[in-house]
Structure formats: structure tokens, C-alpha cells
Design an enzyme around this catalytic site. Structure first.
Site, PDB file in Angstrom:
ATOM      1  N   CYS A   1      -8.398  -5.556 -16.394  1.00 46.38           N
ATOM      2  CA  CYS A   1      -8.972  -6.068 -17.500  1.00 46.38           C
ATOM      3  C   CYS A   1      -8.657  -7.742 -17.559  1.00 46.38           C
ATOM      4  CB  CYS A   1      -8.447  -5.397 -18.834  1.00 46.38           C
ATOM      5  SG  CYS A   1      -8.985  -3.710 -19.062  1.00 46.38           S
TER       6      CYS A   1
ATOM      7  N   CYS B   1      -7.813  -2.859 -32.557  1.00 45.96           N
ATOM      8  CA  CYS B   1      -7.465  -1.510 -33.054  1.00 45.96           C
ATOM      9  C   CYS B   1      -6.672  -1.632 -34.457  1.00 45.96           C
ATOM     10  CB  CYS B   1      -6.578  -0.917 -32.185  1.00 45.96           C
ATOM     11  SG  CYS B   1      -5.825   0.698 -32.464  1.00 45.96           S
TER      12      CYS B   1
ATOM     13  N   ASP C   1     -11.737  18.316 -19.990  1.00 49.76           N
ATOM     14  CA  ASP C   1     -10.597  18.438 -20.910  1.00 49.76           C
ATOM     15  C   ASP C   1      -9.564  19.644 -20.758  1.00 49.76           C
ATOM     16  OD1 ASP C   1     -11.378  16.317 -22.219  1.00 49.76           O
ATOM     17  OD2 ASP C   1     -12.000  17.228 -24.030  1.00 49.76           O
TER      18      ASP C   1
ATOM     19  N   CYS D   1      -3.631   6.885 -33.760  1.00 49.35           N
ATOM     20  CA  CYS D   1      -5.038   6.605 -33.447  1.00 49.35           C
ATOM     21  C   CYS D   1      -6.026   7.488 -34.239  1.00 49.35           C
ATOM     22  CB  CYS D   1      -5.253   7.200 -31.663  1.00 49.35           C
ATOM     23  SG  CYS D   1      -7.183   7.247 -31.097  1.00 49.35           S
TER      24      CYS D   1
HETATM   25  C1  B12 Z   1      -5.166  13.997 -25.189  1.00 45.20           C
HETATM   26  C2  B12 Z   1      -6.574  13.252 -25.311  1.00 45.20           C
HETATM   27  C3  B12 Z   1      -6.866  12.374 -26.205  1.00 45.20           C
HETATM   28  C4  B12 Z   1      -5.886  11.668 -27.155  1.00 45.20           C
HETATM   29  C5  B12 Z   1      -4.937  10.681 -26.359  1.00 45.20           C
HETATM   30  C6  B12 Z   1      -5.753   9.578 -25.713  1.00 45.20           C
HETATM   31  C7  B12 Z   1      -5.514   9.027 -24.671  1.00 45.20           C
HETATM   32  N1  B12 Z   1      -5.961   7.716 -24.395  1.00 45.20           N
HETATM   33  O1  B12 Z   1      -4.661   9.499 -23.946  1.00 45.20           O
HETATM   34  C8  B12 Z   1      -6.773  11.188 -28.704  1.00 45.20           C
HETATM   35  C9  B12 Z   1      -6.846  12.282 -29.360  1.00 45.20           C
HETATM   36  C10 B12 Z   1      -6.274   9.939 -29.127  1.00 45.20           C
HETATM   37  C11 B12 Z   1      -8.013  11.052 -27.778  1.00 45.20           C
HETATM   38  C12 B12 Z   1      -8.865  10.276 -28.099  1.00 45.20           C
HETATM   39  C13 B12 Z   1      -9.992   9.839 -27.317  1.00 45.20           C
HETATM   40  N2  B12 Z   1     -10.495  10.395 -26.459  1.00 45.20           N
HETATM   41 CO1  B12 Z   1      -9.668  11.539 -25.362  1.00 45.20          CO
HETATM   42  N3  B12 Z   1      -8.766  12.895 -24.210  1.00 45.20           N
HETATM   43  C14 B12 Z   1      -7.550  13.556 -24.249  1.00 45.20           C
HETATM   44  C15 B12 Z   1      -7.336  14.416 -22.837  1.00 45.20           C
HETATM   45  C16 B12 Z   1      -7.546  15.788 -23.553  1.00 45.20           C
HETATM   46  C17 B12 Z   1      -5.905  14.314 -22.446  1.00 45.20           C
HETATM   47  C18 B12 Z   1      -5.555  12.792 -22.026  1.00 45.20           C
HETATM   48  C19 B12 Z   1      -4.095  12.508 -22.102  1.00 45.20           C
HETATM   49  O2  B12 Z   1      -3.215  13.315 -21.280  1.00 45.20           O
HETATM   50  N4  B12 Z   1      -3.577  11.676 -22.680  1.00 45.20           N
HETATM   51  C20 B12 Z   1      -2.173  11.261 -22.772  1.00 45.20           C
HETATM   52  C21 B12 Z   1      -2.114  10.125 -21.645  1.00 45.20           C
HETATM   53  C22 B12 Z   1      -0.416   9.579 -21.696  1.00 45.20           C
HETATM   54  O3  B12 Z   1      -2.311  10.517 -20.320  1.00 45.20           O
HETATM   55  P1  B12 Z   1      -3.487  10.107 -19.561  1.00 45.20           P
HETATM   56  O4  B12 Z   1      -4.022   8.765 -20.427  1.00 45.20           O
HETATM   57  O5  B12 Z   1      -4.515  10.656 -19.262  1.00 45.20           O
HETATM   58  O6  B12 Z   1      -2.850   9.621 -18.251  1.00 45.20           O
HETATM   59  C23 B12 Z   1      -1.566   8.721 -18.297  1.00 45.20           C
HETATM   60  C24 B12 Z   1      -0.446   9.203 -18.371  1.00 45.20           C
HETATM   61  O7  B12 Z   1      -0.403  10.545 -18.623  1.00 45.20           O
HETATM   62  C25 B12 Z   1      -0.146   9.291 -16.702  1.00 45.20           C
HETATM   63  N5  B12 Z   1      -0.215  10.739 -16.068  1.00 45.20           N
HETATM   64  C26 B12 Z   1      -1.659  11.281 -15.957  1.00 45.20           C
HETATM   65  N6  B12 Z   1      -1.506  12.321 -15.080  1.00 45.20           N
HETATM   66  C27 B12 Z   1      -0.235  12.868 -15.138  1.00 45.20           C
HETATM   67  C28 B12 Z   1       0.404  13.796 -14.428  1.00 45.20           C
HETATM   68  C29 B12 Z   1       1.787  13.863 -14.404  1.00 45.20           C
HETATM   69  C30 B12 Z   1       2.282  14.939 -13.667  1.00 45.20           C
HETATM   70  C31 B12 Z   1       2.450  13.094 -14.892  1.00 45.20           C
HETATM   71  C32 B12 Z   1       3.949  13.280 -15.129  1.00 45.20           C
HETATM   72  C33 B12 Z   1       1.908  11.916 -15.684  1.00 45.20           C
HETATM   73  C34 B12 Z   1       0.488  11.763 -15.694  1.00 45.20           C
HETATM   74  O8  B12 Z   1      -1.001   8.557 -16.171  1.00 45.20           O
HETATM   75  C35 B12 Z   1      -1.744   7.996 -16.850  1.00 45.20           C
HETATM   76  C36 B12 Z   1      -1.934   6.336 -16.993  1.00 45.20           C
HETATM   77  O9  B12 Z   1      -0.980   5.812 -17.856  1.00 45.20           O
HETATM   78  C37 B12 Z   1      -8.366  13.769 -21.996  1.00 45.20           C
HETATM   79  C38 B12 Z   1      -9.182  14.639 -20.804  1.00 45.20           C
HETATM   80  C39 B12 Z   1      -8.069  15.045 -19.760  1.00 45.20           C
HETATM   81  N7  B12 Z   1      -7.717  16.280 -19.576  1.00 45.20           N
HETATM   82  O10 B12 Z   1      -7.787  14.088 -19.150  1.00 45.20           O
HETATM   83  C40 B12 Z   1      -9.538  13.362 -23.000  1.00 45.20           C
HETATM   84  C41 B12 Z   1     -10.264  11.989 -22.816  1.00 45.20           C
HETATM   85  C42 B12 Z   1      -9.498  10.982 -22.077  1.00 45.20           C
HETATM   86  N8  B12 Z   1     -10.953  11.488 -23.944  1.00 45.20           N
HETATM   87  C43 B12 Z   1     -12.115  10.770 -23.812  1.00 45.20           C
HETATM   88  C44 B12 Z   1     -12.610  10.332 -24.961  1.00 45.20           C
HETATM   89  C45 B12 Z   1     -13.956  10.050 -24.749  1.00 45.20           C
HETATM   90  C46 B12 Z   1     -11.897   9.898 -26.056  1.00 45.20           C
HETATM   91  C47 B12 Z   1     -12.335   8.916 -27.229  1.00 45.20           C
HETATM   92  C48 B12 Z   1     -13.091   7.766 -26.903  1.00 45.20           C
HETATM   93  C49 B12 Z   1     -13.166   9.641 -28.287  1.00 45.20           C
HETATM   94  C50 B12 Z   1     -13.427   9.085 -29.468  1.00 45.20           C
HETATM   95  N9  B12 Z   1     -14.492   8.245 -29.559  1.00 45.20           N
HETATM   96  O11 B12 Z   1     -12.810   9.432 -30.461  1.00 45.20           O
HETATM   97  C51 B12 Z   1     -10.873   8.580 -27.798  1.00 45.20           C
HETATM   98  C52 B12 Z   1     -10.334   7.191 -27.320  1.00 45.20           C
HETATM   99  C53 B12 Z   1      -9.036   6.890 -27.849  1.00 45.20           C
HETATM  100  C54 B12 Z   1      -8.262   5.955 -26.782  1.00 45.20           C
HETATM  101  N10 B12 Z   1      -8.323   4.689 -27.098  1.00 45.20           N
HETATM  102  O12 B12 Z   1      -8.110   6.382 -25.587  1.00 45.20           O
HETATM  103  C55 B12 Z   1     -12.462  10.974 -22.396  1.00 45.20           C
HETATM  104  C56 B12 Z   1     -12.207   9.657 -21.798  1.00 45.20           C
HETATM  105  C57 B12 Z   1     -13.413   9.327 -20.841  1.00 45.20           C
HETATM  106  C58 B12 Z   1     -13.183   8.077 -20.186  1.00 45.20           C
HETATM  107  N11 B12 Z   1     -14.427   7.060 -19.944  1.00 45.20           N
HETATM  108  O13 B12 Z   1     -12.208   7.282 -20.132  1.00 45.20           O
HETATM  109  C59 B12 Z   1     -11.602  12.104 -21.773  1.00 45.20           C
HETATM  110  C60 B12 Z   1     -11.209  11.840 -20.169  1.00 45.20           C
HETATM  111  C61 B12 Z   1     -12.401  13.406 -22.007  1.00 45.20           C
HETATM  112  C62 B12 Z   1     -13.389  13.692 -20.993  1.00 45.20           C
HETATM  113  N12 B12 Z   1     -13.525  14.773 -20.607  1.00 45.20           N
HETATM  114  O14 B12 Z   1     -14.203  12.963 -20.774  1.00 45.20           O
HETATM  115  N13 B12 Z   1      -8.214  11.827 -26.563  1.00 45.20           N
HETATM  116  S1  SF4 Z   2     -11.680  -4.926 -24.191  1.00 44.39           S
HETATM  117 FE1  SF4 Z   2      -9.867  -3.797 -23.802  1.00 44.39          FE
HETATM  118  S2  SF4 Z   2     -10.501  -2.414 -22.124  1.00 44.39           S
HETATM  119 FE2  SF4 Z   2     -12.028  -3.887 -22.591  1.00 44.39          FE
HETATM  120  S3  SF4 Z   2     -12.022  -5.313 -20.962  1.00 44.39           S
HETATM  121 FE3  SF4 Z   2     -10.960  -6.140 -22.647  1.00 44.39          FE
HETATM  122  S4  SF4 Z   2      -8.785  -5.603 -22.683  1.00 44.39           S
HETATM  123 FE4  SF4 Z   2      -9.868  -4.126 -20.876  1.00 44.39          FE
HETATM  124  S1  SF4 Z   3      -9.953   4.948 -30.781  1.00 47.77           S
HETATM  125 FE1  SF4 Z   3      -7.725   4.793 -31.548  1.00 47.77          FE
HETATM  126  S2  SF4 Z   3      -7.047   3.277 -30.126  1.00 47.77           S
HETATM  127 FE2  SF4 Z   3      -9.204   2.710 -30.233  1.00 47.77          FE
HETATM  128  S3  SF4 Z   3      -9.578   1.522 -31.893  1.00 47.77           S
HETATM  129 FE3  SF4 Z   3      -9.776   3.389 -32.616  1.00 47.77          FE
HETATM  130  S4  SF4 Z   3      -7.705   3.887 -33.341  1.00 47.77           S
HETATM  131 FE4  SF4 Z   3      -7.340   2.158 -32.056  1.00 47.77          FE
END
Ligand code: B12
Ligand code: SF4
Ligand code: SF4
Length: 314
Positions: free
Chosen positions: A182, A192, A128, A208
Site C-alpha cells: 500500500c 475506519c 469461507d 469492526c
Molecule cells: C473472520 C472473517 C471476517 C471477520 C474478520 C475480518 C478479517 N479481516 O480477518 C469480520 C467479521 C470482521 C469480517 C469482515 C469482512 N469480511 Co470477512 N472473512 C472472514 C473469514 C471467514 C476468515 C478470515 C480470518 O481468518 N481472519 C482472521 C485474520 C487474523 O486472518 P487472515 O486475515 O485470514 O490472515 C492473517 C492471519 O490469520 C495469518 N494466517 C492466515 N492463515 C494462517 C494459518 C495459520 C496456521 C496461522 C497460524 C496463521 C495464519 O496471516 C494473515 C495475514 O496477517 C474470511 C474467509 C477465509 N476463510 O479466509 C472472510 C473474508 C476475509 N471476508 C471477506 C469480506 C468480503 C469481508 C468484508 C468486506 C464484508 C463486509 N463488507 O462487511 C469485511 C471486511 C472487513 C475488513 N476490513 O477486513 C472476504 C475478503 C475478500 C478480499 N478481497 O479480501 C473473505 C476472504 C471471504 C470470501 N470468501 O471472499 N470477515
Molecule cells: S486505502 Fe488502505 S488498503 Fe487501500 S491502498 Fe490505502 S492503505 Fe492500502
Molecule cells: S469494515 Fe470494519 S475495519 Fe473496515 S471501516 Fe468498517 S469498521 Fe473499520
């Protein structure tokens, strides 16, 4: 480049369930997604996102010039989770010992091994903590695919696993990205309750429940979300619980091997959870991921739980 199996073997022997290597670069498509996330303020209360995550564009700000990303996954779902029969819901990932600590300890052991193997190379581990997308790098390393619920899913173990990425300036041979998605499934989007998954593969974190119960530090929760918490007081697992890949993994008896992820006793008793004093809360949560929220947030979340239960039973 020759594939070196000893790295994977070592990672698995430490207790990691998934291992893969990708180049330490982020694809253009991912960059656009991230820019959209920032522009539309989908990060909600996580105000550190735009500033700190700027450096996502430039890995060299991380203290090394990373060439490879070693991506590791550890299952957290405990077989005993099904014995928690409370109406108060706490996400599976948070009922055991704090995963940051567990994965850091495991990562340290792995880095010690890597340093012996590659003495002139640098390594930096994140759980993270690094401003990188662990999901994108791990998807590229072949660990699984990013699903419509925005979690990384493995065909073998579903999505109940944590990720940790070790960046290194050592050039390692890379794994192939999995060519999978998927398909026509949309169970997570349909389930959701807050519409946070507003489009396949996209999340508005500010809607969320996970963000609402953990990252939102305000005294109150917006009404549209407060009425839809569905019993969750810390995190939310709904979009993972409905995912066929997790249902399949549980059917195949795939659960965590890490004893640290066994739910602590307090989580089995709704009565105990409702009655926790501040001292008890701080003591119990000190070693758990729940320490991310304050007692004030805990009481706030519980107050919405109690209110919603009363409404339900009217
Ligand atoms: C912020 C964060 C959250 C936020 C946002 C969730 C999300 N889906 O991004 C909140 C608080 C909502 C959250 C919730 C949860 N989280 Co969280 N979270 C993070 C964190 C710290 C950053 C993710 C992030 O940047 N999100 C913003 C989105 C937009 O970015 P992204 O999904 O990573 O990547 C996308 C884009 O950003 C882009 N991108 C990626 N990298 C880059 C780089 C550049 C330069 C650019 C421009 C773009 C780009 O490409 C991606 C694809 O679209 C990560 C750890 C990490 N450092 O990665 C854990 C992480 C994603 N979380 C995790 C978990 C377990 C959860 C929860 C399940 C916890 C729970 N049960 O409540 C939920 C799941 C909710 C869900 N449906 O996603 C795990 C996921 C493991 C997995 N198997 O996927 C992680 C990886 C933590 C870990 N170390 O294990 N989380
Ligand atoms: S529940 Fe969502 S994440 Fe899981 S296989 Fe279906 S579409 Fe993909
Ligand atoms: S973890 Fe967030 S995105 Fe997933 S069902 Fe719950 S509210 Fe919706």
C-alpha cells in the site's frame, strides 16, 4: 514444471475474474499474526475461531494431503450499487444472491473439469467454509496483496471480490507472489470509524462494524460501537470505499459480470427495509448472504440506525 494455461482459461470462462495457484502452505509470519489474533481475542463473538481454526496449522486434517491451492476471485460490486440512495447502508457483498451458493456452483463446474484432467487427484473447495486463510493463499498465488485494511487487493480490479480456494493433492505449477504493497497510503485506517484497523495490516474484528452487525448476536451493541455505525445495518464497506484501488476500478467501469450479484429490489427502498415483517425478511433473505443474521438481529441493527438518525437530525 510446465505452465498449463487451460486451467486459467477454464476458470475465466466459468466467470471467475482472478485465478492463481500457490503451494498449500502458510508462511511463518502469517502464523504469528494468527496466533496474536487468537491470543488477544480479536475474533470477538466468533467463538468458533480458536477451536475450529486450530486445524489451520495442519492441512492434513482436511481429508486430503493438499499440495496446491487453486485460488479464485469473483467481483461482486454491481454497477447498480450507486443507484441505492438510502441512508440505511448494506454492504455491497450482501445485496445479491448468497455468494457461498454462487461460488460453490461455479466451483463445482471447475472441479468437474479438473477431475477429467486429473482423474486420480482429490479436490476440496472452500468459500469461507474451510479453516484456511483464503487471503494468504491467494496473496501467495499472485492474485493481489493484503492491504492495510486487511482485504486482498488486485491492481486490476480493486478489492470488491470474493475468494474461493480449491485445495488439491495434485502438484500444480505455482504463480509468483506479487511484489507490491500500500505504500504511504493510510486512507482506510483514517476512515475506519471504530478504530478496528488499529495498526496497518491488522484488525481487531471485535471492533469492526461488519462483526458488530453480523457476528454479534447479543440483544444490544456496546455503546462505543453503537454510536459509530454510520448508517450500516449489515456489514461495512467504509475501508474499501476510500481505497484508491476501488475508486480506480469503478472509474474504469470494472463491475461484476454475475447477474446473481445484482442488488435485489428491496434494497433500493429504505421504506421497504424499515417495514419488513419477519416473514418478509425470511423470504427475501433466504437466498441472500443476509440470512446469516436473524430477524431479531436485523431489528436490533435497525433500531440503532433509527436512534442515530434521530440524533443526527436534532
Ligand atoms: C473472520 C472473517 C471476517 C471477520 C474478520 C475480518 C478479517 N479481516 O480477518 C469480520 C467479521 C470482521 C469480517 C469482515 C469482512 N469480511 Co470477512 N472473512 C472472514 C473469514 C471467514 C476468515 C478470515 C480470518 O481468518 N481472519 C482472521 C485474520 C487474523 O486472518 P487472515 O486475515 O485470514 O490472515 C492473517 C492471519 O490469520 C495469518 N494466517 C492466515 N492463515 C494462517 C494459518 C495459520 C496456521 C496461522 C497460524 C496463521 C495464519 O496471516 C494473515 C495475514 O496477517 C474470511 C474467509 C477465509 N476463510 O479466509 C472472510 C473474508 C476475509 N471476508 C471477506 C469480506 C468480503 C469481508 C468484508 C468486506 C464484508 C463486509 N463488507 O462487511 C469485511 C471486511 C472487513 C475488513 N476490513 O477486513 C472476504 C475478503 C475478500 C478480499 N478481497 O479480501 C473473505 C476472504 C471471504 C470470501 N470468501 O471472499 N470477515
Ligand atoms: S486505502 Fe488502505 S488498503 Fe487501500 S491502498 Fe490505502 S492503505 Fe492500502
Ligand atoms: S469494515 Fe470494519 S475495519 Fe473496515 S471501516 Fe468498517 S469498521 Fe473499520
Amino acid at each position: 514444471m510446465l505452465v498449463d494455461n487451460s486451467l486459467k482459461e477454464k476458470a475465466l470462462s466459468i466467470g471467475f475474474d482472478l485465478f492463481g495457484v500457490s503451494k498449500a502452505i502458510i508462511p511463518e509470519k502469517a502464523k504469528n499474526d494468527f496466533e496474536e489474533f487468537i491470543k488477544n481475542k480479536y475474533y470477538g463473538s466468533m467463538s468458533w475461531f480458536p477451536e475450529r481454526w486450530e486445524i489451520r496449522n495442519n492441512f492434513s486434517n482436511l481429508g486430503l494431503e493438499p499440495k496446491s491451492a487453486i485460488c479464485l476471485g469473483v467481483i461482486y460490486n454491481s454497477i447498480n450499487h450507486k443507484n441505492i440512495l438510502n441512508n440505511i447502508k448494506i454492504s455491497r457483498y450482501a445485496t445479491g444472491r448468497d455468494y457461498h451458493k454462487v461460488l460453490k456452483d461455479m466451483g463445482k463446474e471447475f472441479i468437474n473439469f479438473l477431475k477429467i484432467k486429473f482423474p486420480s487427484s482429490k479436490f476440496r473447495q472452500g468459500v469461507d467454509t474451510l479453516p484456511i486463510s483464503e487471503k494468504v493463499l491467494s496473496e501467495n498465488a499472485g492474485l493481489g496483496w493484503i492491504g492495510k485494511n486487511t482485504n486482498l487487493i488486485s491492481k486490476q480490479i480493486g478489492s470488491y471480490f470474493f475468494l474461493s480456494v480449491i485445495l488439491t493433492d495434485h502438484e500444480l505449477s505455482v504463480d509468483n507472489k506479487l511484489n507490491f504493497d500500500c505504500g504511504s497510503c493510510s486512507k482506510c485506517i483514517d476512515a475506519c470509524p471504530t478504530n478496528a484497523l488499529f495498526e496497518p495490516y491488522k484488525i481487531n474484528a471485535s471492533l469492526c462494524i461488519s462483526h458488530t452487525t453480523i457476528e454479534n448476536r447479543d440483544d444490544s451493541i456496546p455503546e462505543n460501537l453503537a454510536n459509530n455505525l454510520q448508517g450500516w445495518v449489515y456489514g461495512c464497506d467504509i475501508c474499501q470505499e476510500v481505497c484508491p484501488w476501488n475508486i480506480r476500478a469503478e472509474r474504469k467501469n470494472i463491475f461484476s459480470k454475475i447477474s446473481d450479484f445484482e442488488p435485489l429490489e428491496v434494497f433500493y427502498s429504505e421504506e421497504k427495509l424499515l417495514g419488513l415483517t419477519e416473514n418478509e425478511f425470511n423470504k427475501i433473505t433466504l437466498e441472500s448472504a443476509i440470512s446469516r443474521i436473524t430477524y431479531k438481529q436485523w431489528k436490533r441493527n435497525l433500531s440503532y440506525f433509527i436512534k442515530n438518525e434521530k440524533e443526527k437530525n436534532k
